[in-house]
Scaffold this motif. Structure first.
Motif, PDB file in Angstrom:
ATOM      1  N   ALA A 130     -23.505 -21.955   8.214  1.00 41.34           N
ATOM      2  CA  ALA A 130     -22.437 -22.876   7.815  1.00 41.34           C
ATOM      3  C   ALA A 130     -21.115 -22.512   8.471  1.00 41.34           C
ATOM      4  O   ALA A 130     -20.345 -23.394   8.874  1.00 41.34           O
ATOM      5  N   ARG A 182     -17.236 -29.747   1.196  1.00 40.96           N
ATOM      6  CA  ARG A 182     -17.981 -30.963   1.536  1.00 40.96           C
ATOM      7  C   ARG A 182     -18.150 -31.908   0.363  1.00 40.96           C
ATOM      8  O   ARG A 182     -18.267 -33.123   0.549  1.00 40.96           O
ATOM      9  N   ARG A 183     -18.154 -31.398  -0.851  1.00 37.78           N
ATOM     10  CA  ARG A 183     -18.277 -32.289  -2.015  1.00 37.78           C
ATOM     11  C   ARG A 183     -17.102 -33.259  -2.080  1.00 37.78           C
ATOM     12  O   ARG A 183     -17.268 -34.421  -2.462  1.00 37.78           O
ATOM     13  N   GLN A 206     -26.124 -28.868   5.152  1.00 34.73           N
ATOM     14  CA  GLN A 206     -26.739 -28.784   3.822  1.00 34.73           C
ATOM     15  C   GLN A 206     -28.263 -28.877   3.924  1.00 34.73           C
ATOM     16  O   GLN A 206     -28.981 -28.165   3.207  1.00 34.73           O
ATOM     17  N   GLU A 261     -29.537 -25.478   5.480  1.00 35.09           N
ATOM     18  CA  GLU A 261     -29.425 -24.303   4.613  1.00 35.09           C
ATOM     19  C   GLU A 261     -30.593 -24.166   3.646  1.00 35.09           C
ATOM     20  O   GLU A 261     -30.782 -23.100   3.052  1.00 35.09           O
ATOM     21  N   ARG A 262     -31.377 -25.216   3.493  1.00 35.16           N
ATOM     22  CA  ARG A 262     -32.557 -25.133   2.640  1.00 35.16           C
ATOM     23  C   ARG A 262     -33.747 -24.489   3.345  1.00 35.16           C
ATOM     24  O   ARG A 262     -34.746 -24.185   2.699  1.00 35.16           O
TER      25      ARG A 262
END
Length: 386
Positions: A235, A24-25, A304, A307-308
């Protein structure tokens, strides 16, 4: 090489696919570069606002034998030598459109007469119209208001439908991405921004939102019971959903781009239809940007954020720990011990641990003599054998 249908089946079943979440980056960098370049163009070059937004006078000369801009330039300069440079464009094969700042009625009549003389056409072949600055300001305000209302309603509907604000935020980021890139392309190309362009912007926002909702709906389906799963992380389940909808997104985009491309390249560039060009460019760029954002931007951003969450993080750690543990050999297996027993009654090993093979315990009985042998019996008194 597999066919497209086989590729789609492999993507749906998970036998192959793009690891969008892990990379994804890379997708973030690509989107950031495109958005950054568009912002720079908008700040430096700006948008070519149409007469409907900025106000002014417009002349259209029909049935001309030449579409050269020199006669139009000379006609406007002969009446308003110190005014803003006119915007001259060709409409089809035998018409010229000239836009100037707002002129008085006397100046308008003089420019129309000069255009007729410059192109050698009757005075009836020149038409004129004007848009006042207040009307143009109202159009601009209404267009921005319409975009704002659309974004707010989209955010509320998404939050209610998916029962989470994180999907709503990810979808809005994708919408901003699509609008900014499309506006940057307009700034780079110099195409006019007209009310038709605003209609195109609203259309691509709806298209991008539709594509994003389809992907998010599949993600919600795949991750509904992911907390109780010990085989896939959040994910990975979301990434499978993206791959399962990838072929649908590509097919939908191609089918939508074909007629839009025909309008843009044939109707606008070859035939010179200005209104078609204004709306078709927005649709063409917006559909491509919307396809990219709905697959490579919105889903990774949503994952993202999720996932936190503590529950998602614990489930991910549990799955990864189970995988690393299952790769280690297991000791004490009876089958492994039996398979490792040597034929000479030696030791068997299982997982690197030595296990002694115990001998069969003795029963205390005298072994039977070999076949054909006799046992001596003690004599009983009287000489007879017992």
């Amino acid at each position: 090489m597999p066919s497209f249908s086989q590729l789609g089946n492999d993507l749906y079943t998970g036998r192959r696919g793009l690891d969008v979440m892990r990379t994804r980056r890379t997708w973030y960098v690509v989107a950031s570069l495109l958005v950054g370049l568009s912002v720079v163009l908008l700040l430096t070059k700006g948008l070519n606002a149409g007469i409907e937004f900025r106000g002014g006078s417009e002349f259209r000369v029909s049935n001309v034998t030449t579409t050269s801009q020199d006669p139009a330039e000379a006609a406007v300069r002969s009446v308003v030598p110190d005014g803003e440079p006119p915007r001259i464009s060709t409409v089809g094969d035998n018409a010229v459109r000239v836009q100037t700042e707002q002129l008085s009625q006397q100046q308008t009549d003089a420019v129309a007469k000069a255009l007729a003389e410059g192109y050698g056409v009757p005075a009836g072949s020149v038409t004129d119209s004007f848009v006042g600055p207040s009307w143009g300001k109202d159009v601009t305000t209404n267009a921005l208001t319409g975009l704002g209302i659309f974004v707010v309603l989209a955010a509320v509907v998404l939050a209610l439908y998916f029962r989470t604000w994180k999907m709503s935020v990810a979808a809005l980021v994708a919408l901003v991405h699509d609008v900014v890139i499309t506006a940057g392309v307009y700034s780079l190309s110099g195409f006019e921004v007209t009310p038709a362009t605003v209609i195109g912007f609203l259309t691509i926002l709806g298209y991008s939102l539709y594509d994003t909702v389809v992907v998010f709906d599949k993600i919600r389906e795949n991750t509904e019971h992911v907390l109780s799963s010990s085989s896939k992380t959040f994910a990975e389940a979301a990434n499978l959903a993206v791959n399962q909808t990838l072929v649908r997104s590509i097919n939908t985009s191609v089918v939508a781009l074909l007629p839009v491309a025909s309008i843009l390249f044939i109707g606008a560039l070859l035939l010179g239809a200005g209104t078609l060009r204004d709306i078709s460019l927005a649709l063409f760029v917006g559909i491509m940007a919307g396809t990219y954002s709905s697959v490579f931007l919105a889903p990774p951003l949503y994952v993202q954020m999720r996932e936190r969450e503590p529950d998602i993080a614990r489930q991910r750690d549990k799955v990864l720990a189970r995988r690393s543990g299952s790769a280690e050999p297991t000791t004490g297996s009876t089958a492994a011990v039996a398979a490792g027993v040597a034929s000479d009654g030696g030791e068997a090993t299982s997982g690197g641990t030595a296990t002694a093979v115990l001998e069969r315990p003795s029963t205390g009985r005298t072994p039977r003599p070999p076949s054909g042998g006799q046992r001596s019996q003690p004599r009983r008194p009287g000489g007879r054998r017992r």
